[in-house]
Design a protein around this motif. Structure first.
Motif, PDB file in Angstrom:
ATOM      1  N   PHE A  14       0.714  -1.321  -0.178  1.00 31.81           N
ATOM      2  CA  PHE A  14       0.021  -0.008  -0.007  1.00 31.81           C
ATOM      3  C   PHE A  14       0.868   1.151   0.126  1.00 31.81           C
ATOM      4  N   PHE A  15       0.420   2.472  -0.506  1.00 29.80           N
ATOM      5  CA  PHE A  15       0.955   3.566  -0.478  1.00 29.80           C
ATOM      6  C   PHE A  15       1.228   4.218   1.018  1.00 29.80           C
ATOM      7  N   SER A  16       0.758   3.546   1.831  1.00 31.76           N
ATOM      8  CA  SER A  16       0.946   3.840   3.498  1.00 31.76           C
ATOM      9  C   SER A  16       2.003   3.193   3.858  1.00 31.76           C
ATOM     10  N   ASP A  17       2.298   2.156   3.312  1.00 29.14           N
ATOM     11  CA  ASP A  17       3.681   1.305   3.930  1.00 29.14           C
ATOM     12  C   ASP A  17       4.803   2.064   3.947  1.00 29.14           C
ATOM     13  N   GLN A  18       5.723   2.050   4.933  1.00 31.83           N
ATOM     14  CA  GLN A  18       7.020   2.867   5.163  1.00 31.83           C
ATOM     15  C   GLN A  18       7.812   2.345   3.943  1.00 31.83           C
ATOM     16  N   THR A  19       7.716   1.240   3.284  1.00 33.01           N
ATOM     17  CA  THR A  19       8.471   0.851   2.377  1.00 33.01           C
ATOM     18  C   THR A  19       7.925   0.760   0.815  1.00 33.01           C
ATOM     19  N   TRP A  20       6.867   2.002   0.812  1.00 31.99           N
ATOM     20  CA  TRP A  20       6.438   2.176  -0.454  1.00 31.99           C
ATOM     21  C   TRP A  20       7.033   2.236  -1.563  1.00 31.99           C
ATOM     22  N   ASN A  21       8.232   3.098  -1.292  1.00 32.53           N
ATOM     23  CA  ASN A  21       9.091   3.443  -2.630  1.00 32.53           C
ATOM     24  C   ASN A  21       9.789   2.124  -3.236  1.00 32.53           C
ATOM     25  N   GLU A  22       9.789   1.060  -2.322  1.00 32.77           N
ATOM     26  CA  GLU A  22      10.286  -0.176  -2.859  1.00 32.77           C
ATOM     27  C   GLU A  22       9.344  -1.015  -3.601  1.00 32.77           C
ATOM     28  N   HIS A  23       8.246  -0.606  -3.467  1.00 37.52           N
ATOM     29  CA  HIS A  23       7.099  -1.113  -4.197  1.00 37.52           C
ATOM     30  C   HIS A  23       6.436  -0.709  -5.228  1.00 37.52           C
ATOM     31  N   PHE A  24       6.757   0.663  -5.500  1.00 35.46           N
ATOM     32  CA  PHE A  24       6.470   1.665  -6.582  1.00 35.46           C
ATOM     33  C   PHE A  24       7.062   1.079  -7.972  1.00 35.46           C
ATOM     34  N   ARG A  25       6.348   0.672  -8.688  1.00 36.74           N
ATOM     35  CA  ARG A  25       6.823   0.124  -9.951  1.00 36.74           C
ATOM     36  C   ARG A  25       6.077   1.105 -10.957  1.00 36.74           C
ATOM     37  N   HIS A  26       7.001   1.428 -12.277  1.00 33.04           N
ATOM     38  CA  HIS A  26       6.440   2.340 -13.123  1.00 33.04           C
ATOM     39  C   HIS A  26       7.107   1.947 -14.689  1.00 33.04           C
ATOM     40  N   GLY A  27       6.353   2.443 -15.586  1.00 32.57           N
ATOM     41  CA  GLY A  27       6.884   2.003 -16.685  1.00 32.57           C
ATOM     42  C   GLY A  27       6.389   3.225 -17.726  1.00 32.57           C
ATOM     43  N   SER A  28       6.762   3.018 -19.099  1.00 30.84           N
ATOM     44  CA  SER A  28       6.323   4.340 -20.164  1.00 30.84           C
ATOM     45  C   SER A  28       6.273   3.240 -21.334  1.00 30.84           C
ATOM     46  N   PHE A  29       5.362   3.977 -22.384  1.00 35.34           N
ATOM     47  CA  PHE A  29       5.189   3.285 -23.697  1.00 35.34           C
ATOM     48  C   PHE A  29       4.955   4.256 -24.705  1.00 35.34           C
ATOM     49  N   GLU A  30       5.465   4.032 -25.770  1.00 40.65           N
ATOM     50  CA  GLU A  30       5.260   4.576 -26.944  1.00 40.65           C
ATOM     51  C   GLU A  30       4.958   3.791 -28.263  1.00 40.65           C
ATOM     52  N   GLY A  31       3.857   4.017 -28.858  1.00 41.67           N
ATOM     53  CA  GLY A  31       3.314   3.195 -29.970  1.00 41.67           C
ATOM     54  C   GLY A  31       1.885   2.994 -30.179  1.00 41.67           C
ATOM     55  N   ASP A  32       1.500   2.230 -30.712  1.00 42.00           N
ATOM     56  CA  ASP A  32      -0.133   1.973 -31.079  1.00 42.00           C
ATOM     57  C   ASP A  32      -0.807   1.500 -29.689  1.00 42.00           C
ATOM     58  N   PHE A  33      -1.650   2.178 -29.316  1.00 41.07           N
ATOM     59  CA  PHE A  33      -2.576   1.456 -28.351  1.00 41.07           C
ATOM     60  C   PHE A  33      -3.983   2.241 -28.533  1.00 41.07           C
ATOM     61  N   ASN A  34      -5.185   1.906 -28.405  1.00 38.77           N
ATOM     62  CA  ASN A  34      -6.376   2.680 -28.398  1.00 38.77           C
ATOM     63  C   ASN A  34      -7.428   1.962 -27.412  1.00 38.77           C
ATOM     64  N   PHE A  35      -6.743   1.267 -26.433  1.00 40.82           N
ATOM     65  CA  PHE A  35      -7.865   0.889 -25.563  1.00 40.82           C
ATOM     66  C   PHE A  35      -6.863   0.662 -24.073  1.00 40.82           C
ATOM     67  N   LEU A  36      -7.205   1.270 -23.103  1.00 38.48           N
ATOM     68  CA  LEU A  36      -6.636   1.190 -21.769  1.00 38.48           C
ATOM     69  C   LEU A  36      -7.733   0.988 -20.627  1.00 38.48           C
ATOM     70  N   VAL A  37      -7.531   0.040 -20.033  1.00 37.82           N
ATOM     71  CA  VAL A  37      -8.524  -0.381 -18.836  1.00 37.82           C
ATOM     72  C   VAL A  37      -7.485  -0.665 -17.576  1.00 37.82           C
ATOM     73  N   LEU A  38      -8.032  -0.165 -16.460  1.00 37.32           N
ATOM     74  CA  LEU A  38      -7.341  -0.253 -15.068  1.00 37.32           C
ATOM     75  C   LEU A  38      -8.407  -0.566 -14.118  1.00 37.32           C
ATOM     76  N   PHE A  39      -8.090  -1.599 -13.316  1.00 37.15           N
ATOM     77  CA  PHE A  39      -9.299  -2.130 -12.517  1.00 37.15           C
ATOM     78  C   PHE A  39      -8.580  -2.525 -10.991  1.00 37.15           C
ATOM     79  N   SER A  40      -9.510  -2.522  -9.910  1.00 38.33           N
ATOM     80  CA  SER A  40      -9.206  -3.023  -8.803  1.00 38.33           C
ATOM     81  C   SER A  40      -9.311  -4.764  -8.508  1.00 38.33           C
TER      82      SER A  40
END
Length: 307
Positions: free
Chosen positions: A218-244
């Motif tokens: 969770f973001f509230s963890d003291q070690t949240w920075n160790e579990h913060f994952r990120h990335g980026s993309f350039e190219g073709d996409f036309n459908f983005l979905v994110l969900f719990s």
């Protein structure tokens, strides 16, 4: 141009236990880009719904402060966006711990403190209240996971803490004249159109669990920075979905790696065939509380962007 929408279904287990929906979803248009955030409040935390909301609002404020030249090209400016997001999370940590965050969960002094005579104001009850107010805020009571994505025409930046899923897809429409099985005229139905679609997987972010599947970060963890994952993309996409994680029972393939293709095709075709409906209205028709409760008892929140 992106069309955006969301749906959030109150989990049946939370309804039975009289808990509020602890998910939070935010979709906002920035200059040249769209921001999508889904936060899932932890069931064990008393203020997790507030934590989820505060996190989403803090991230929106931080990204709004960035110049448009950065947010309109999120892949090219991934480092600057990542720094802004991490800074917002760190600042929210400090605000919660210092007690600067109010909201519905913050304890208030009782009315009798202001109306009783002075000789009662140092009563045992008042001293008990004063002691309770001096106790440090437990940030773990605000625990929530994070899914965030900033998208422009052909670029995306995304970040993730904990569970939940994010998928960027490129849905391609074949030429119906080249498909002899496609029906003509009025007989051409949504199901026929789905046969003409193919799906390319452009990028994704998968859940990170702890030792057991029902444990996460969770973001509230003291070690949240160790579990913060990120990335980026350039190219073709036309459908983005994110969900719990409440939606993974029906939106994720058994391999736990891929979005269920039939859902992508149905949502895509509905958005193209029923232009009078918003993306949110389409999601509400597809994922009614009755349908979701039949397969999941958790809060279920879906954010969807279709180009």
């Amino acid at each position: 141009m992106w069309k955006v929408g969301s749906v959030s279904i109150h989990g049946s287990s939370h309804i039975k236990s009289k808990k509020e929906n602890q998910d939070f979803v935010l979709l906002s248009e920035l200059t040249g880009s769209h921001l999508a955030v889904v936060c899932d409040g932890a069931g064990f935390a008393s203020s997790s719904a507030t934590g989820a909301r505060l996190l989403g609002e803090a991230l929106l404020a931080a990204l709004k402060d960035l110049p448009a030249i950065i947010t309109e090209r999120p892949h090219d400016n991934a480092d600057a966006i990542c720094d802004a997001v991490k800074g917002a999370i760190a600042n929210l940590h400090l605000a919660i711990i210092s007690g600067d965050i109010g909201g519905p969960d913050k304890k208030k002094a009782p009315v009798w403190r202001f109306i009783f005579p002075k000789w009662l104001k140092r009563s045992f009850h008042e001293r008990e209240v004063d002691i309770r107010q001096e106790e440090p805020v437990d940030i773990n009571e605000y625990a929530a996971t994070l899914l965030i994505c900033l998208v422009s025409e052909n670029q995306a930046w995304f970040g993730h803490i904990g569970d939940g899923y994010l998928f960027g897809l490129n849905i391609l429409e074949a030429d119906s004249s080249q498909n002899p099985d496609a029906k003509d005229g009025a007989e051409k139905s949504i199901s026929n159109l789905e046969a003409l679609l193919s799906i390319e997987h452009s990028f994704h972010s998968l859940p990170e669990n702890g030792e057991y599947d029902n444990e996460t970060y969770f973001f509230s963890d003291q070690t949240w920075n160790e579990h913060f994952r990120h990335g980026s993309f350039e190219g073709d996409f036309n459908f983005l979905v994110l969900f719990s994680d409440g939606a993974d029972k029906f939106l994720v393939e058994r391999n736990k790696q891929d979005f269920v293709g039939i859902h992508a095709k149905k949502l895509w075709n509905a958005s193209k065939s029923y232009g009078e409906l918003t993306v949110s209205e389409i999601l509400e028709k597809f994922y009614t509380p009755e349908k979701v409760h039949a397969v999941s008892n958790d809060d279920t929140t879906i954010g969807l962007l279709i180009k």
